[in-house]
Design an enzyme around this catalytic site. Structure first.
Site, PDB file in Angstrom:
ATOM      1  N   GLU A   1      -4.850  -8.741   1.245  1.00 25.62           N
ATOM      2  CA  GLU A   1      -5.458  -8.409   2.540  1.00 25.62           C
ATOM      3  C   GLU A   1      -6.948  -8.235   2.355  1.00 25.62           C
ATOM      4  OE1 GLU A   1      -3.967  -5.067   4.790  1.00 25.62           O
ATOM      5  OE2 GLU A   1      -1.893  -5.639   4.332  1.00 25.62           O
TER       6      GLU A   1
ATOM      7  N   GLU B   1       0.799  -1.223   0.000  1.00 25.81           N
ATOM      8  CA  GLU B   1       0.000   0.000   0.000  1.00 25.81           C
ATOM      9  C   GLU B   1       0.838   1.283   0.000  1.00 25.81           C
ATOM     10  OE1 GLU B   1      -2.970  -0.055   3.056  1.00 25.81           O
ATOM     11  OE2 GLU B   1      -3.873  -1.914   2.362  1.00 25.81           O
TER      12      GLU B   1
HETATM   13  C1  FCB Z   1      -4.281  -2.070   5.692  1.00 26.75           C
HETATM   14  C2  FCB Z   1      -2.869  -2.283   6.184  1.00 26.75           C
HETATM   15  C3  FCB Z   1      -2.752  -3.273   7.315  1.00 26.75           C
HETATM   16  C4  FCB Z   1      -3.877  -3.089   8.312  1.00 26.75           C
HETATM   17  C5  FCB Z   1      -5.198  -3.119   7.592  1.00 26.75           C
HETATM   18  C6  FCB Z   1      -6.396  -3.025   8.518  1.00 26.75           C
HETATM   19  O1  FCB Z   1      -4.391  -0.847   5.061  1.00 26.75           O
HETATM   20  O2  FCB Z   1      -2.051  -2.718   5.122  1.00 26.75           O
HETATM   21  O3  FCB Z   1      -1.493  -3.118   7.911  1.00 26.75           O
HETATM   22  O4  FCB Z   1      -3.700  -1.922   9.004  1.00 26.75           O
HETATM   23  O5  FCB Z   1      -5.257  -2.052   6.682  1.00 26.75           O
END
Ligand code: FCB
Length: 486
Positions: free
Chosen positions: A387, A179
């Site tokens: 994620e 990210e």
């Molecule tokens: C993402 C991050 C991770 C965590 C999630 C909830 O943006 O990559 O580290 O904080 O959100």
């Protein structure tokens, strides 16, 4: 008389659709969020150590000093992953643990931790997926200017070489950045993340240098890794939706897509910055000076996989329909906008949808649409959901269990969305749940629990939540269980 029995087929659950062969099931964490051992074995502060110690920046003054103590408990954690049946573990490397000043020789003790972790994973039959950078720049490099400084890209290329040398023989999947949007725009724009600077021009400069550092690292990894290794980057692509069908709201969506998504996807996957982004931000940076000869060729070195993180969609409008800058609070709120050049766009939370403990509306269709949009814009690109998950107010029952039906429903809905996208042509290679275990949730400290495994921070005891057992079952079946059984 013989009783006549109606000829009814036995009650059976409908056949669940299988995920594609080879689809990878994993869970993710990040170094600063789980490792702890902040000052051990030669590790020096990263920008997150400094930021979390700055009063008012992190809820309750929490820091990652101890976190989930993964540094000392990795063996037990890997054993737990194995018990749950995980096939892959996505973790990140703490740069300041392996190269404390961000330059010069590596520290063997730091590298040893990752060697041992990876060996333990391989021993357990779990594929290690290593991310080089999940937001924790060595503080010394921030002191020298941080990501807005071009020189930081040289440092990152050196660090990538160190890691490829140390783990290249045993880690087959590598991710350069997690990210970069957050690093650039929350770190240097809204300032809710480390290093907490609120300089729109610096945020854009940081974005370009993160892109360049990504490309340079890909080059290094490609040179040093064995032929079969896979390289990737993980983006939190925003699933942007206009609030109404008006032309003005469509333009708000275009702007946010430009500075939220296309600022990364276009240079990385097409070798160019979008014209509209350059126009929207021309008053802040001179792109013709920032982007030097050869940069775009470097940034667009091919990756094998595009990682996608998704939590909730982004609903936008012109400011008349809301307050400009609201909705900045994806990872914490600030008076400063994380959207350079588009500060006037207003953000909204969709009504009528259940929300997580982060107040993020739950919308699995957003993930479906995102996977389909990326597939449309970049046909054939192999994708990985690196994620996806949710925070809820989990607690341990008197019987010692953690029941989290909302998380199960969230995961079910989103995995179903993945499956629909696959059926409709998206090449999704795997899914990583965020997170393996509860951890330090950045500006929210330990107040938000995203884990599928509960962590009792006082004792560091791990308790798999009901969702962990549910996820194990999904992995075992390689399919979603019927919804009524979940
Ligand atoms: C993402 C991050 C991770 C965590 C999630 C909830 O943006 O990559 O580290 O904080 O959100």
């Amino acid at each position: 008389m013989t009783a006549v029995r109606p000829d009814i087929a036995p009650k059976q659950a409908p056949e669940a659709t299988q995920f594609p062969t080879g689809f990878v099931w994993g869970a993710a964490t990040a170094a600063y969020q789980v490792e702890g051992a902040a000052a051990e074995d030669g590790r020096t502060p990263s920008i997150w150590d400094t930021f979390s110690r700055t009063p008012g920046k992190v809820r309750n003054g929490d820091t990652g000093d101890i976190a989930a103590d993964h540094y000392h408990r990795y063996r037990d954690d890997v054993a737990l992953m194995k018990q749950l049946g995980l096939k892959a573990y996505r973790f990140s490397i703490s740069w300041s643990r392996v190269q404390p000043t961000g330059r010069g020789p590596a520290v063997e003790r730091g590298l040893d931790f990752y060697r041992k972790l990876v060996d333990e994973l391989l021993e357990a039959g779990i594929a290690p997926v290593a991310t080089l950078y999940h937001w924790d720049l060595p503080q010394e490099l921030e002191d020298a200017g941080g990501w807005p400084q071009r020189g930081t890209t040289d440092r990152f290329a050196d660090y990538a070489a160190i890691m490829a040398g140390a783990l290249g023989d045993r880690v087959a999947t590598w991710t350069t950045f997690n990210e970069p949007w957050c690093s650039a725009f929350l770190g240097y724009g809204s300032g809710v993340h480390a290093p907490g600077r609120t300089e729109p021009a610096s945020a854009l400069r940081a974005a370009h240098h993160l892109n360049l550092a990504h490309g340079r690292a890909i080059e290094v990894l490609r040179d040093q890794l064995p032929a079969g290794a896979q390289t990737s980057v993980t983006l939190n692509l925003h699933q942007v939706r206009p609030l109404t069908a008006s032309a003005a709201d469509a333009d708000a969506a275009r702007r946010i897509e430009a500075v939220g998504n296309r600022i990364f996807t276009e240079p990385m996957l097409r070798g160019e910055y979008p014209e509209d982004l350059l126009a929207d931000t021309a008053h802040l940076v001179d792109w013709s000076k920032l982007v030097q000869d050869g940069d775009l060729a470097a940034i667009s070195r091919p990756v094998d996989i595009l990682g996608i993180n998704y939590y909730t969609p982004t609903l936008v409008s012109t400011p008349e329909k809301g307050e400009a800058g609201s909705g900045n609070d994806v990872h914490g709120s600030s008076a400063f906008s994380p959207w350079p050049g588009s500060e006037h766009v207003a953000f909204h939370l969709a009504e009528g949808k259940a929300r997580t403990a982060m107040d993020w509306p739950i919308d699995p269709n957003g993930l479906y649409n995102l996977l389909m949009d990326v597939t449309r814009d970049h046909p054939g690109m192999p994708l990985m959901v690196t994620e996806n998950g949710a925070a809820f107010d989990d607690y341990v029952s008197p019987e010692g269990r953690v029941e989290d039906p909302e998380r199960i429903a969230y995961l079910h809905g989103h995995l179903d969305a993945v499956q629909r996208a696959v059926a409709d042509g998206a090449d999704v290679r795997g899914y990583f749940l965020w997170s393996l275990m509860d951890n330090f949730e950045w500006a929210y400290g330990y107040s938000k629990r995203f884990g599928t495994v509960y962590v009792d921070y006082a004792s560091q005891r791990r308790i798999p939540k009901a969702s962990a057992h549910w996820y194990s079952d999904v992995i075992r079946r390689h399919a979603l269980p019927p919804a009524d059984l979940s």
